[in-house]
Design a protein around this motif. Structure first.
Motif, PDB file in Angstrom:
ATOM      1  N   UNK A  82       0.873  -1.164   0.028  1.00  0.00           N
ATOM      2  CA  UNK A  82       0.019   0.211   0.060  1.00  0.00           C
ATOM      3  C   UNK A  82       0.855   1.319  -0.025  1.00  0.00           C
ATOM      4  N   UNK A  83       0.502   1.975  -1.029  1.00  0.00           N
ATOM      5  CA  UNK A  83       1.431   3.089  -0.922  1.00  0.00           C
ATOM      6  C   UNK A  83       1.221   4.193   0.213  1.00  0.00           C
ATOM      7  N   UNK A  84      -0.081   4.340   0.790  1.00  0.00           N
ATOM      8  CA  UNK A  84      -0.477   4.991   1.941  1.00  0.00           C
ATOM      9  C   UNK A  84      -1.190   4.007   2.960  1.00  0.00           C
ATOM     10  N   UNK A  85      -1.413   4.063   3.879  1.00  0.00           N
ATOM     11  CA  UNK A  85      -2.170   3.414   4.736  1.00  0.00           C
ATOM     12  C   UNK A  85      -2.537   4.024   6.254  1.00  0.00           C
ATOM     13  N   UNK A  86      -3.557   4.370   6.297  1.00  0.00           N
ATOM     14  CA  UNK A  86      -4.171   5.385   7.487  1.00  0.00           C
ATOM     15  C   UNK A  86      -3.999   4.410   8.604  1.00  0.00           C
ATOM     16  N   UNK A  87      -3.590   3.072   8.708  1.00  0.00           N
ATOM     17  CA  UNK A  87      -3.570   2.272   9.458  1.00  0.00           C
ATOM     18  C   UNK A  87      -2.097   2.151  10.225  1.00  0.00           C
ATOM     19  N   UNK A  88      -1.123   2.870   9.557  1.00  0.00           N
ATOM     20  CA  UNK A  88       0.417   3.030   9.756  1.00  0.00           C
ATOM     21  C   UNK A  88       0.415   4.432  10.538  1.00  0.00           C
ATOM     22  N   UNK A  89       1.104   4.594  11.696  1.00  0.00           N
ATOM     23  CA  UNK A  89       0.968   5.874  12.312  1.00  0.00           C
ATOM     24  C   UNK A  89       1.948   6.804  11.297  1.00  0.00           C
ATOM     25  N   UNK A  90       2.891   6.229  10.838  1.00  0.00           N
ATOM     26  CA  UNK A  90       3.937   7.157  10.031  1.00  0.00           C
ATOM     27  C   UNK A  90       3.197   7.791   8.686  1.00  0.00           C
ATOM     28  N   UNK A  91       1.806   7.129   8.318  1.00  0.00           N
ATOM     29  CA  UNK A  91       1.089   7.728   7.232  1.00  0.00           C
ATOM     30  C   UNK A  91       0.119   8.842   7.733  1.00  0.00           C
ATOM     31  N   UNK A  92       0.012   8.863   9.019  1.00  0.00           N
ATOM     32  CA  UNK A  92      -0.973  10.081   9.724  1.00  0.00           C
ATOM     33  C   UNK A  92      -0.002  11.418  10.117  1.00  0.00           C
ATOM     34  N   UNK A  93      -0.712  12.276  10.007  1.00  0.00           N
ATOM     35  CA  UNK A  93       0.003  13.578  10.374  1.00  0.00           C
ATOM     36  C   UNK A  93      -0.058  13.738  12.052  1.00  0.00           C
ATOM     37  N   UNK A  94       1.215  13.872  12.523  1.00  0.00           N
ATOM     38  CA  UNK A  94       1.182  14.137  14.079  1.00  0.00           C
ATOM     39  C   UNK A  94       0.921  15.410  14.244  1.00  0.00           C
ATOM     40  N   UNK A  95       0.768  16.408  13.558  1.00  0.00           N
ATOM     41  CA  UNK A  95       0.370  17.818  13.746  1.00  0.00           C
ATOM     42  C   UNK A  95      -0.851  18.052  13.315  1.00  0.00           C
ATOM     43  N   UNK A  96      -1.938  16.946  13.317  1.00  0.00           N
ATOM     44  CA  UNK A  96      -3.149  17.300  13.039  1.00  0.00           C
ATOM     45  C   UNK A  96      -3.808  17.998  14.218  1.00  0.00           C
ATOM     46  N   UNK A  97      -4.185  19.268  13.840  1.00  0.00           N
ATOM     47  CA  UNK A  97      -5.244  20.070  14.758  1.00  0.00           C
ATOM     48  C   UNK A  97      -6.756  19.885  14.577  1.00  0.00           C
ATOM     49  N   UNK A  98      -7.396  20.035  15.791  1.00  0.00           N
ATOM     50  CA  UNK A  98      -8.720  19.923  15.552  1.00  0.00           C
ATOM     51  C   UNK A  98      -9.240  21.472  15.080  1.00  0.00           C
ATOM     52  N   UNK A  99     -10.324  21.524  14.689  1.00  0.00           N
ATOM     53  CA  UNK A  99     -10.711  23.011  14.179  1.00  0.00           C
ATOM     54  C   UNK A  99     -10.412  24.019  14.892  1.00  0.00           C
ATOM     55  N   UNK A 100     -10.145  25.252  14.631  1.00  0.00           N
ATOM     56  CA  UNK A 100      -9.932  26.366  15.508  1.00  0.00           C
ATOM     57  C   UNK A 100     -11.225  27.064  16.120  1.00  0.00           C
ATOM     58  N   UNK A 101     -11.627  26.270  16.983  1.00  0.00           N
ATOM     59  CA  UNK A 101     -12.956  26.542  17.539  1.00  0.00           C
ATOM     60  C   UNK A 101     -12.823  27.646  18.129  1.00  0.00           C
ATOM     61  N   UNK A 102     -13.788  28.715  18.067  1.00  0.00           N
ATOM     62  CA  UNK A 102     -13.889  29.943  18.793  1.00  0.00           C
ATOM     63  C   UNK A 102     -15.238  30.076  19.512  1.00  0.00           C
ATOM     64  N   UNK A 103     -15.324  30.639  20.866  1.00  0.00           N
ATOM     65  CA  UNK A 103     -16.681  30.863  21.427  1.00  0.00           C
ATOM     66  C   UNK A 103     -17.062  32.350  21.401  1.00  0.00           C
ATOM     67  N   UNK A 104     -18.198  32.562  21.431  1.00  0.00           N
ATOM     68  CA  UNK A 104     -18.700  33.791  21.721  1.00  0.00           C
ATOM     69  C   UNK A 104     -19.602  33.674  22.883  1.00  0.00           C
ATOM     70  N   UNK A 105     -19.335  34.982  24.072  1.00  0.00           N
ATOM     71  CA  UNK A 105     -20.432  34.801  24.906  1.00  0.00           C
ATOM     72  C   UNK A 105     -21.667  35.499  24.564  1.00  0.00           C
ATOM     73  N   UNK A 106     -22.519  35.320  25.400  1.00  0.00           N
ATOM     74  CA  UNK A 106     -23.893  35.558  25.018  1.00  0.00           C
ATOM     75  C   UNK A 106     -23.984  37.210  24.481  1.00  0.00           C
ATOM     76  N   UNK A 107     -23.321  38.241  25.363  1.00  0.00           N
ATOM     77  CA  UNK A 107     -23.569  39.386  24.973  1.00  0.00           C
ATOM     78  C   UNK A 107     -22.604  39.652  23.489  1.00  0.00           C
ATOM     79  N   UNK A 108     -21.620  38.856  23.359  1.00  0.00           N
ATOM     80  CA  UNK A 108     -20.797  39.066  22.210  1.00  0.00           C
ATOM     81  C   UNK A 108     -21.668  38.525  20.710  1.00  0.00           C
ATOM     82  N   UNK A 109     -22.481  37.622  21.136  1.00  0.00           N
ATOM     83  CA  UNK A 109     -23.432  37.318  20.000  1.00  0.00           C
ATOM     84  C   UNK A 109     -24.317  38.361  19.757  1.00  0.00           C
ATOM     85  N   UNK A 110     -24.824  39.207  20.646  1.00  0.00           N
ATOM     86  CA  UNK A 110     -25.716  40.109  20.453  1.00  0.00           C
ATOM     87  C   UNK A 110     -25.069  41.132  19.797  1.00  0.00           C
ATOM     88  N   UNK A 111     -23.739  41.548  20.137  1.00  0.00           N
ATOM     89  CA  UNK A 111     -23.155  42.621  19.459  1.00  0.00           C
ATOM     90  C   UNK A 111     -22.897  41.957  17.663  1.00  0.00           C
TER      91      UNK A 111
END
Length: 530
Positions: free
Chosen positions: A143-172
């Protein structure tokens, strides 16, 4: 045509008329496509020499690919096409690819300074999953690439850049981006708010319920919650399983005041859009309409309809995805009316992805009001941290993130104040009834509470409850225990100062007249966003 192309099979009801001579000698193109076994949404790979690739067509028709969700099939096809292009330029076919080829391809996609569109680890992992599926199906060995192999997966995979707004900031954000106010609280000259009620009602429903964009955006008018809980503050409804990511229906809760805003939208903007569409005959020319004549009651409502050819159709309402739902109409006093809740100005169903544009335009209007001309001219990624931090920025999924954070804080605060438990008693209480983390996970429909902690609420994951809720006597945010609304507002302000990713008014800008004049409304909205 340059390079490989992917053509997606369109939904049958939106196919245009075929010339009587046919297409490339084929008289009934839809029948020919159906006989091949292709379904709407399936990708067809065209080589640079304009030929359909027969091997990749077999792959698309294979159980390995057919079992994927429609959106996943479309994404994987795009990922595979990029590799096909890369290999074609090097004179190689995909079944000839080696591990060295894929190592070089990964370096080009993720690291090469010569690639102006490099991708991150999370995107690579998705592409690797698509390519792994293709190579396994084609029995390419090794297999040229296999996600079952750790070396074929990115170690620096980041989750989405999640941002939270407080209630009054949503109103703004809504005031500036959706309601057309200026930063000083005055109406913007020339503001055209034809879809203002629709947009604000959608945001408030999302903040109140935590529904995903596709879940809330795909609701029908007859699915809005009507049954209130005992105290009347919340109503509960059911998310159809075909709209959920897990493909399991679940109960959701929405505040009564948020539902009142949706009702106001239905009776004004939506009713006007339907009336104009009927007057202009838009529904009369709509292909693929299903005119509903019966909807059963009960836990599994069943819908019956008649299409334009007079054919009767039936299905469980919960099994209709958003593509089918936009075809459901009912006979009103002045003609057909869509059952789809959120409509465009033309009176047609507003597809879920179009909410991305609504949020993007609202973000740009916030920038217009809160940044200088020079700051706006600077590309977003080159702006100073001070300029970026001065403007609230939101995405549709952010309503779900903010709902989760608000509910965690409120539930923690409620348990702490109502029961006055010691740490040992609190642990016993959690063992018996579940802690707030578990309750929030249930509201979001997460099967694993770790998903809630890792992806939605990382700002407070490692903070002890005492540090979240404790207010020192000399803390500037400390308020009386009886003033629960101000207490939660102060708690959010403190949390925004002590963690990253949470946008609050105090961190965004100095208070201005608009926020001061509407302080009472902000408090009400903070409750509504739970």
């Amino acid at each position: 045509m340059a390079g490989w192309q992917v053509v997606l099979v369109r939904d049958w009801h939106v196919w245009g008329p075929v010339h009587e001579s046919g297409v490339l000698g084929v008289r009934d193109l839809k029948l020919a496509v159906d006989r091949i076994g292709l379904r709407p949404g399936d990708p067809v790979f065209l080589r640079p020499d304009f030929q359909v690739d027969p091997d990749l067509l077999k792959f698309v028709l294979s159980p390995a690919f057919r079992s994927l969700e429609r959106s996943t099939r479309e994404d994987y096809a795009t990922d595979i096409r990029l590799l096909l292009d890369w290999l074609w330029d090097r004179g190689a076919a995909w079944w000839q690819a080696s591990e060295a080829d894929l190592t070089a391809y990964r370096e080009w996609r993720c690291e090469s300074p010569m690639n102006p569109e490099r991708i991150g680890g999370a995107k690579w992992n998705r592409e690797a999953a698509a390519l792994t599926k293709l190579f396994k199906w084609g029995k390419v060995h090794p297999l040229p690439v296999d996600t079952g192999r750790s070396q074929d997966r990115a170690a620096n995979a980041r989750n989405r850049n999640v941002r939270w707004l407080t209630p009054r900031t949503w109103r703004l954000w809504m005031d500036l981006g959706l309601r057309g106010f200026r930063a000083d609280g005055s109406p913007h000259p020339g503001w055209d708010g034809r879809t203002e009620m629709r947009n604000t009602a959608f945001v408030q429903l999302g903040l109140s319920s935590g529904l995903r964009k596709q879940e809330g955006g795909g609701l029908l008018t007859l699915e809005l919650p009507t049954q209130r809980l005992r105290r009347g503050l919340y109503s509960h409804g059911t998310v159809p399983w075909a709209l959920t990511r897990s493909k399991k229906s679940r109960v959701f809760y929405a505040r009564a005041d948020a539902l009142q805003q949706v009702t106001a939208y239905q009776e004004t903007e939506r009713a006007w859009a339907v009336q104009q569409a009927q007057r202009k005959g838009r529904y009369d020319r709509l292909p693929g309409m299903w005119l509903v004549n019966d909807v059963t009651r009960g836990l599994k409502p069943r819908v019956t309809w008649v299409d334009g050819d007079g054919t009767v159709g039936r299905a469980d309402l919960g099994q209709l995805d958003w593509r089918d739902r936009q075809r459901l109409f009912t006979e009103g006093p002045d003609g057909p009316e869509p059952l789809w809740l959120w409509l465009t100005e033309e009176g047609l169903p507003m597809l879920p992805d179009r909410w991305n544009t609504v949020f993007r335009l609202a973000n740009l209007r916030c920038e217009e009001e809160l940044l200088t001309a020079r700051e706006r001219e600077t590309p977003r990624h080159l702006r100073t941290a001070e300029a970026r931090g001065r403007v609230p920025w939101a995405i549709p999924h952010g309503t779900r993130h903010s709902f989760a954070l608000f509910m965690l804080i409120v539930l923690n605060d409620l348990v702490e104040r109502k029961y006055g438990l010691t740490p040992d008693q609190r642990r016993d209480f959690a063992n018996l009834f579940g802690d707030p983390w578990w309750l929030v996970a249930e509201l979001l429909g997460h099967a694993d509470v770790e998903t809630t902690k890792e992806h939605y609420l990382s700002p407070v994951r490692h903070m002890r409850l005492e540090s979240i809720l404790a207010f020192d006597e000399d803390d500037e945010t400390a308020v009386g225990a009886g003033d629960s609304d101000a207490r939660v507002t102060g708690l959010f302000a403190r949390l925004a100062r002590e963690t990253s990713g949470i946008q609050d008014l105090d961190a965004l800008m100095d208070p201005h007249p608009m926020s001061a004049d509407r302080d009472a409304e902000l408090v009400g909205d903070e409750e509504g966003q739970g």
